[in-house]
Scaffold this motif. Structure first.
Motif, PDB file in Angstrom:
ATOM      1  N   TYR A  81      -7.462  -0.811  -5.423  1.00  0.00           N
ATOM      2  CA  TYR A  81      -7.508  -2.245  -5.146  1.00  0.00           C
ATOM      3  C   TYR A  81      -8.174  -2.984  -6.300  1.00  0.00           C
ATOM      4  CZ  TYR A  81      -5.916  -2.557  -0.284  1.00  0.00           C
ATOM      5  OH  TYR A  81      -5.153  -2.563   0.852  1.00  0.00           O
TER       6      TYR A  81
ATOM      7  N   GLU B 287       0.824  -1.212   0.000  1.00  0.00           N
ATOM      8  CA  GLU B 287       0.000   0.000   0.000  1.00  0.00           C
ATOM      9  C   GLU B 287       0.857   1.261   0.000  1.00  0.00           C
ATOM     10  OE1 GLU B 287      -2.563  -0.438   3.345  1.00  0.00           O
ATOM     11  OE2 GLU B 287      -3.839  -1.949   2.379  1.00  0.00           O
TER      12      GLU B 287
ATOM     13  N   THR C 120      -3.521  -5.854  -8.205  1.00  0.00           N
ATOM     14  CA  THR C 120      -4.386  -6.988  -7.887  1.00  0.00           C
ATOM     15  C   THR C 120      -3.720  -7.858  -6.833  1.00  0.00           C
ATOM     16  OG1 THR C 120      -3.419  -8.420  -9.589  1.00  0.00           O
ATOM     17  CG2 THR C 120      -5.286  -7.030 -10.254  1.00  0.00           C
ATOM     18  N   ASP C 121      -4.516  -8.620  -6.116  1.00  0.00           N
ATOM     19  CA  ASP C 121      -3.954  -9.548  -5.130  1.00  0.00           C
ATOM     20  C   ASP C 121      -3.014 -10.535  -5.802  1.00  0.00           C
ATOM     21  OD1 ASP C 121      -5.333  -8.385  -3.044  1.00  0.00           O
ATOM     22  OD2 ASP C 121      -7.009  -9.811  -3.131  1.00  0.00           O
TER      23      ASP C 121
ATOM     24  N   TYR D  27      -4.179   3.930  -2.717  1.00  0.00           N
ATOM     25  CA  TYR D  27      -4.290   2.473  -2.736  1.00  0.00           C
ATOM     26  C   TYR D  27      -5.725   1.987  -2.548  1.00  0.00           C
ATOM     27  CZ  TYR D  27      -4.366   2.615   2.408  1.00  0.00           C
ATOM     28  OH  TYR D  27      -4.684   2.865   3.713  1.00  0.00           O
ATOM     29  N   LYS D  28      -6.525   2.707  -1.782  1.00  0.00           N
ATOM     30  CA  LYS D  28      -7.895   2.236  -1.521  1.00  0.00           C
ATOM     31  C   LYS D  28      -8.733   2.204  -2.795  1.00  0.00           C
ATOM     32  CE  LYS D  28      -8.126   3.677   3.324  1.00  0.00           C
ATOM     33  NZ  LYS D  28      -8.810   4.562   4.322  1.00  0.00           N
TER      34      LYS D  28
END
Length: 251
Positions: free
Chosen positions: A161, A151, A167-168, A157-158
């Motif tokens: 996402y 982050e 991406t994760d 960053y919020k």
């Protein structure tokens, strides 16, 4: 030893915007570039004292990497045999006496994530390539890796996402890599410093307000930890939507 990496977003355009002034001033031992966006014969760079190595994309005006080095490498490899992205000129691997240098321009997953699957396959192939070389001698990886790992590496960053580059799945690939015995050199020196970015949108005033992403990296094998001197981003240098990054290391 001083190493520099810069996504120039079109080397010919960057040359018109002062690339050579920075190149000559920084006097790097090894200077890596990504997204050259040209084919052989489309530029002639007079870089006295440097050997030049180019990996051109087959598609005109797209991708491509290059390395300019004062010391001639023992060997040079282009690509890693990845079928879909090999023609895009995204990797140069060089062997020197005490380390491997791997210059990388990682594929972007694209705004609609249409290329995320290909991107993750690329990550696995690159990981294997790096680990195989790390068994032989330490690795210095550099380039535009197209991911903000934490982050702290992205201003908003919020709201980002799940977007391409945050991406994760992409972030987890970076975590796996660092957990396998590698160091994100900038975070080694500045673990909690906010506002260090290497890419900004061309939208008006975005760069002036430092609304950026850190997606360009120098990553080294853990056993080079005691050799590290400094790692930083030269955010004041213009000429591209990315800024140059520099690694100083004793080898």
């Amino acid at each position: 030893m001083r190493l520099v990496s810069w996504n120039v977003n079109g080397l010919r355009a960057c040359v018109r915007k002062g690339f050579l002034d920075y190149f000559n001033e920084i006097d790097a031992d090894i200077f890596c570039v990504q997204e050259t966006k040209l084919q052989e014969g489309q530029i002639e760079l007079e870089l006295d004292g440097y050997f030049q190595y180019w990996n051109y994309a087959e598609r005109k005006g797209y991708s491509g990497t290059a390395v300019f080095t004062k010391q001639k490498p023992l060997s040079v490899k282009y690509g890693i045999g990845e079928e879909e992205t090999q023609p895009e000129g995204r990797i140069i691997t060089m062997e020197f006496a005490d380390f491997f240098l791997i210059n990388v321009y990682t594929p972007n997953s694209q705004r609609d994530l249409a290329r995320l699957g290909l991107r993750l396959e690329w990550e696995d192939a690159l990981f294997q390539h790096i680990m195989e070389h790390d068994k032989i001698k330490p690795v210095i990886l550099c380039g535009d890796l197209n991911v903000a790992h934490q982050e702290i590496d992205i201003r908003n960053y919020k709201t980002n996402y799940g977007n391409s580059g945050f991406t994760d799945e992409e972030r987890e690939k970076m975590t796996r890599f660092l957990n396998a015995g590698f160091i994100d050199t900038l975070r080694h020196f500045y673990p909690d410093e906010e506002g260090i970015y290497t890419w900004w949108s061309y939208m008006k005033t975005v760069r002036e307000r430092n609304i950026g992403w850190r997606i360009d990296y120098f990553i080294v094998s853990e056993r080079l930890k005691d050799n590290l001197i400094d790692s930083n981003a030269h955010s004041a240098i213009l000429g591209s939507d990315h800024c140059p990054i520099m690694l100083e290391i004793e080898i």
